[in-house]
Write a protein that holds these residues in place. Structure first.
Motif, PDB file in Angstrom:
ATOM      1  N   GLY A   1       0.824  -1.207   0.000  1.00 53.27           N
ATOM      2  CA  GLY A   1       0.000   0.000   0.000  1.00 53.27           C
ATOM      3  C   GLY A   1       0.851   1.246   0.000  1.00 53.27           C
ATOM      4  N   LEU A   2       1.910   1.237   0.809  1.00 54.68           N
ATOM      5  CA  LEU A   2       2.830   2.371   0.825  1.00 54.68           C
ATOM      6  C   LEU A   2       3.421   2.602  -0.557  1.00 54.68           C
ATOM      7  CD1 LEU A   2       4.524   4.579   2.207  1.00 54.68           C
ATOM      8  CD2 LEU A   2       6.194   2.797   2.756  1.00 54.68           C
ATOM      9  N   ASN A   3       3.839   1.534  -1.222  1.00 59.94           N
ATOM     10  CA  ASN A   3       4.397   1.672  -2.571  1.00 59.94           C
ATOM     11  C   ASN A   3       3.379   2.260  -3.539  1.00 59.94           C
ATOM     12  OD1 ASN A   3       7.000   0.800  -2.038  1.00 59.94           O
ATOM     13  ND2 ASN A   3       6.462  -1.343  -2.327  1.00 59.94           N
ATOM     14  N   ALA A   4       2.126   1.854  -3.425  1.00 58.71           N
ATOM     15  CA  ALA A   4       1.077   2.412  -4.283  1.00 58.71           C
ATOM     16  C   ALA A   4       0.945   3.914  -4.049  1.00 58.71           C
ATOM     17  CB  ALA A   4      -0.252   1.705  -4.029  1.00 58.71           C
ATOM     18  N   PHE A   5       0.965   4.334  -2.787  1.00 59.60           N
ATOM     19  CA  PHE A   5       0.859   5.760  -2.471  1.00 59.60           C
ATOM     20  C   PHE A   5       2.094   6.528  -2.947  1.00 59.60           C
ATOM     21  CE2 PHE A   5      -2.038   4.213   1.033  1.00 59.60           C
ATOM     22  CZ  PHE A   5      -3.198   4.634   0.406  1.00 59.60           C
ATOM     23  N   LEU A   6       3.271   5.955  -2.777  1.00 58.24           N
ATOM     24  CA  LEU A   6       4.496   6.633  -3.229  1.00 58.24           C
ATOM     25  C   LEU A   6       4.527   6.779  -4.746  1.00 58.24           C
ATOM     26  CD1 LEU A   6       7.139   5.026  -0.858  1.00 58.24           C
ATOM     27  CD2 LEU A   6       6.344   7.403  -0.848  1.00 58.24           C
ATOM     28  N   ASP A   7       4.121   5.726  -5.465  1.00 57.41           N
ATOM     29  CA  ASP A   7       4.070   5.804  -6.929  1.00 57.41           C
ATOM     30  C   ASP A   7       3.068   6.869  -7.374  1.00 57.41           C
ATOM     31  OD1 ASP A   7       5.953   3.791  -7.089  1.00 57.41           O
ATOM     32  OD2 ASP A   7       4.506   2.215  -7.577  1.00 57.41           O
ATOM     33  N   ALA A   8       1.911   6.901  -6.724  1.00 50.09           N
ATOM     34  CA  ALA A   8       0.894   7.894  -7.077  1.00 50.09           C
ATOM     35  C   ALA A   8       1.358   9.302  -6.734  1.00 50.09           C
ATOM     36  CB  ALA A   8      -0.414   7.576  -6.361  1.00 50.09           C
ATOM     37  N   SER A   9       2.069   9.447  -5.622  1.00 46.93           N
ATOM     38  CA  SER A   9       2.589  10.756  -5.241  1.00 46.93           C
ATOM     39  C   SER A   9       3.576  11.265  -6.285  1.00 46.93           C
ATOM     40  CB  SER A   9       3.273  10.662  -3.870  1.00 46.93           C
ATOM     41  OG  SER A   9       3.868  11.878  -3.519  1.00 46.93           O
ATOM     42  N   ARG A  10       4.446  10.377  -6.741  1.00 47.25           N
ATOM     43  CA  ARG A  10       5.437  10.744  -7.769  1.00 47.25           C
ATOM     44  C   ARG A  10       4.737  11.131  -9.071  1.00 47.25           C
ATOM     45  NH1 ARG A  10       9.472   6.766  -6.818  1.00 47.25           N
ATOM     46  NH2 ARG A  10       7.747   5.896  -6.482  1.00 47.25           N
ATOM     47  N   ALA A  11       3.764  10.326  -9.500  1.00 44.36           N
ATOM     48  CA  ALA A  11       3.046  10.621 -10.745  1.00 44.36           C
ATOM     49  C   ALA A  11       2.268  11.930 -10.641  1.00 44.36           C
ATOM     50  CB  ALA A  11       2.102   9.470 -11.087  1.00 44.36           C
ATOM     51  N   THR A  12       1.695  12.181  -9.486  1.00 43.05           N
ATOM     52  CA  THR A  12       0.941  13.420  -9.282  1.00 43.05           C
ATOM     53  C   THR A  12       1.881  14.627  -9.313  1.00 43.05           C
ATOM     54  OG1 THR A  12      -0.635  12.197  -7.921  1.00 43.05           O
ATOM     55  CG2 THR A  12      -0.719  14.573  -7.775  1.00 43.05           C
ATOM     56  N   ALA A  13       3.052  14.493  -8.693  1.00 44.18           N
ATOM     57  CA  ALA A  13       4.035  15.589  -8.708  1.00 44.18           C
ATOM     58  C   ALA A  13       4.511  15.875 -10.124  1.00 44.18           C
ATOM     59  CB  ALA A  13       5.212  15.249  -7.802  1.00 44.18           C
ATOM     60  N   VAL A  14       4.748  14.820 -10.904  1.00 39.45           N
ATOM     61  CA  VAL A  14       5.177  15.001 -12.295  1.00 39.45           C
ATOM     62  C   VAL A  14       4.102  15.746 -13.088  1.00 39.45           C
ATOM     63  CG1 VAL A  14       5.631  13.741 -14.454  1.00 39.45           C
ATOM     64  CG2 VAL A  14       6.768  13.055 -12.343  1.00 39.45           C
ATOM     65  N   ALA A  15       2.833  15.505 -12.756  1.00 40.03           N
ATOM     66  CA  ALA A  15       1.716  16.165 -13.436  1.00 40.03           C
ATOM     67  C   ALA A  15       1.469  17.567 -12.887  1.00 40.03           C
ATOM     68  CB  ALA A  15       0.449  15.320 -13.315  1.00 40.03           C
ATOM     69  N   GLY A  16       2.284  17.996 -11.909  1.00 44.47           N
ATOM     70  CA  GLY A  16       2.133  19.341 -11.356  1.00 44.47           C
ATOM     71  C   GLY A  16       1.152  19.421 -10.200  1.00 44.47           C
ATOM     72  N   GLY A  17       0.872  18.307  -9.575  1.00 42.30           N
ATOM     73  CA  GLY A  17      -0.094  18.289  -8.480  1.00 42.30           C
ATOM     74  C   GLY A  17       0.512  17.766  -7.190  1.00 42.30           C
ATOM     75  N   SER A  18      -0.379  17.389  -6.264  1.00 46.43           N
ATOM     76  CA  SER A  18       0.077  16.857  -4.987  1.00 46.43           C
ATOM     77  C   SER A  18      -0.888  15.799  -4.484  1.00 46.43           C
ATOM     78  CB  SER A  18       0.218  17.971  -3.944  1.00 46.43           C
ATOM     79  OG  SER A  18      -1.057  18.512  -3.657  1.00 46.43           O
ATOM     80  N   LEU A  19      -0.353  14.849  -3.762  1.00 48.46           N
ATOM     81  CA  LEU A  19      -1.137  13.800  -3.121  1.00 48.46           C
ATOM     82  C   LEU A  19      -0.774  13.811  -1.652  1.00 48.46           C
ATOM     83  CD1 LEU A  19      -2.016  10.306  -4.182  1.00 48.46           C
ATOM     84  CD2 LEU A  19      -0.671  10.521  -2.103  1.00 48.46           C
ATOM     85  N   ARG A  20      -1.765  13.829  -0.777  1.00 45.26           N
ATOM     86  CA  ARG A  20      -1.530  13.857   0.663  1.00 45.26           C
ATOM     87  C   ARG A  20      -2.378  12.803   1.352  1.00 45.26           C
ATOM     88  NH1 ARG A  20       2.285  15.878  -0.848  1.00 45.26           N
ATOM     89  NH2 ARG A  20       2.765  18.053  -0.919  1.00 45.26           N
ATOM     90  N   LEU A  21      -1.757  12.078   2.286  1.00 46.62           N
ATOM     91  CA  LEU A  21      -2.470  11.106   3.108  1.00 46.62           C
ATOM     92  C   LEU A  21      -2.907  11.778   4.402  1.00 46.62           C
ATOM     93  CD1 LEU A  21      -0.188   7.939   2.853  1.00 46.62           C
ATOM     94  CD2 LEU A  21      -2.047   8.663   1.340  1.00 46.62           C
ATOM     95  N   HIS A  22      -4.084  11.396   4.873  1.00 47.85           N
ATOM     96  CA  HIS A  22      -4.618  11.937   6.117  1.00 47.85           C
ATOM     97  C   HIS A  22      -5.086  10.781   7.002  1.00 47.85           C
ATOM     98  CE1 HIS A  22      -4.666  15.955   4.294  1.00 47.85           C
ATOM     99  NE2 HIS A  22      -5.106  15.346   3.208  1.00 47.85           N
ATOM    100  N   HIS A  23      -4.765  10.853   8.287  1.00 46.94           N
ATOM    101  CA  HIS A  23      -5.215   9.880   9.287  1.00 46.94           C
ATOM    102  C   HIS A  23      -4.721   8.465   8.988  1.00 46.94           C
ATOM    103  CE1 HIS A  23      -7.712  13.192  10.543  1.00 46.94           C
ATOM    104  NE2 HIS A  23      -8.263  13.233   9.349  1.00 46.94           N
ATOM    105  N   SER A  24      -3.425   8.321   8.773  1.00 42.59           N
ATOM    106  CA  SER A  24      -2.842   7.010   8.498  1.00 42.59           C
ATOM    107  C   SER A  24      -3.014   6.083   9.696  1.00 42.59           C
ATOM    108  CB  SER A  24      -1.349   7.146   8.206  1.00 42.59           C
ATOM    109  OG  SER A  24      -1.142   7.947   7.073  1.00 42.59           O
ATOM    110  N   PRO A  25      -3.322   4.801   9.450  1.00 45.12           N
ATOM    111  CA  PRO A  25      -3.388   3.847  10.564  1.00 45.12           C
ATOM    112  C   PRO A  25      -2.004   3.669  11.175  1.00 45.12           C
ATOM    113  CG  PRO A  25      -3.621   2.705   8.464  1.00 45.12           C
ATOM    114  CD  PRO A  25      -3.609   4.182   8.163  1.00 45.12           C
ATOM    115  N   PRO A  26      -1.916   3.232  12.426  1.00 45.29           N
ATOM    116  CA  PRO A  26      -0.628   3.145  13.122  1.00 45.29           C
ATOM    117  C   PRO A  26       0.454   2.360  12.372  1.00 45.29           C
ATOM    118  CG  PRO A  26      -2.412   2.818  14.676  1.00 45.29           C
ATOM    119  CD  PRO A  26      -3.032   2.876  13.310  1.00 45.29           C
ATOM    120  N   ALA A  27       0.110   1.222  11.782  1.00 48.44           N
ATOM    121  CA  ALA A  27       1.122   0.421  11.081  1.00 48.44           C
ATOM    122  C   ALA A  27       1.689   1.196   9.887  1.00 48.44           C
ATOM    123  CB  ALA A  27       0.536  -0.911  10.622  1.00 48.44           C
ATOM    124  N   LEU A  28       0.833   1.857   9.146  1.00 50.21           N
ATOM    125  CA  LEU A  28       1.303   2.629   7.996  1.00 50.21           C
ATOM    126  C   LEU A  28       2.100   3.843   8.457  1.00 50.21           C
ATOM    127  CD1 LEU A  28       1.464   3.150   4.976  1.00 50.21           C
ATOM    128  CD2 LEU A  28      -0.730   4.346   5.136  1.00 50.21           C
TER     129      LEU A  28
END
Length: 136
Positions: A62-89
């Motif tokens: 799941g972390l890898n999915a979020f990191l890949d999406a964050s990178r793709a969003t940044a390349v597109a000129g945007g941002s991705l932010r996680l909110h209220h992550s569960p303790p393990a994450l």
């Protein structure tokens, strides 16, 4: 063994989306996360907020999915932010140092203690002298 379930809701407002996830994110469900975040970019969304309040488990896939999406969003000129992550994450994010990529800011650091005259130094100290053990 029950199959992990993941529910996803998406709410758009112009070029911003709120993705709310509920359930478990692991090897069997991370593809849903990847597809939905990728679809946001294809739809012209450039600011993606992901609410993880109802996520009960998220592993490194799941972390890898979020990191890949964050990178793709940044390349597109945007941002991705996680909110209220569960303790393990949250722990995985802290251990990997990826908070800046997924939360948009660094975790708070403790403020340094001011030095006062006569107070013991809390900085670098001399290493203790090693004394070889003697065998009897």
């Amino acid at each position: 063994m029950p199959i992990p379930q993941l529910t996803l809701y998406r709410r758009d407002r112009r070029s911003r989306a709120l993705i709310t996830l509920a359930g478990e994110i692991d090897l069997t469900t991370e593809r849903v996360v990847r597809e939905s975040l990728g679809q946001c970019l294809r739809d012209g969304i450039r600011t993606i907020d992901v609410d993880l309040t109802a996520v009960t488990f998220c592993d490194v896939t799941g972390l890898n999915a979020f990191l890949d999406a964050s990178r793709a969003t940044a390349v597109a000129g945007g941002s991705l932010r996680l909110h209220h992550s569960p303790p393990a994450l949250a722990r995985i994010i802290a251990l990997t140092g990826s908070s800046i990529l997924l939360h948009g800011n660094l975790p708070p650091r403790p403020s340094p203690q001011p030095l006062t005259p006569g107070a013991p130094s809390r900085g670098l100290t001399r290493a203790p002298r090693m004394i070889p053990a003697t065998g009897n």
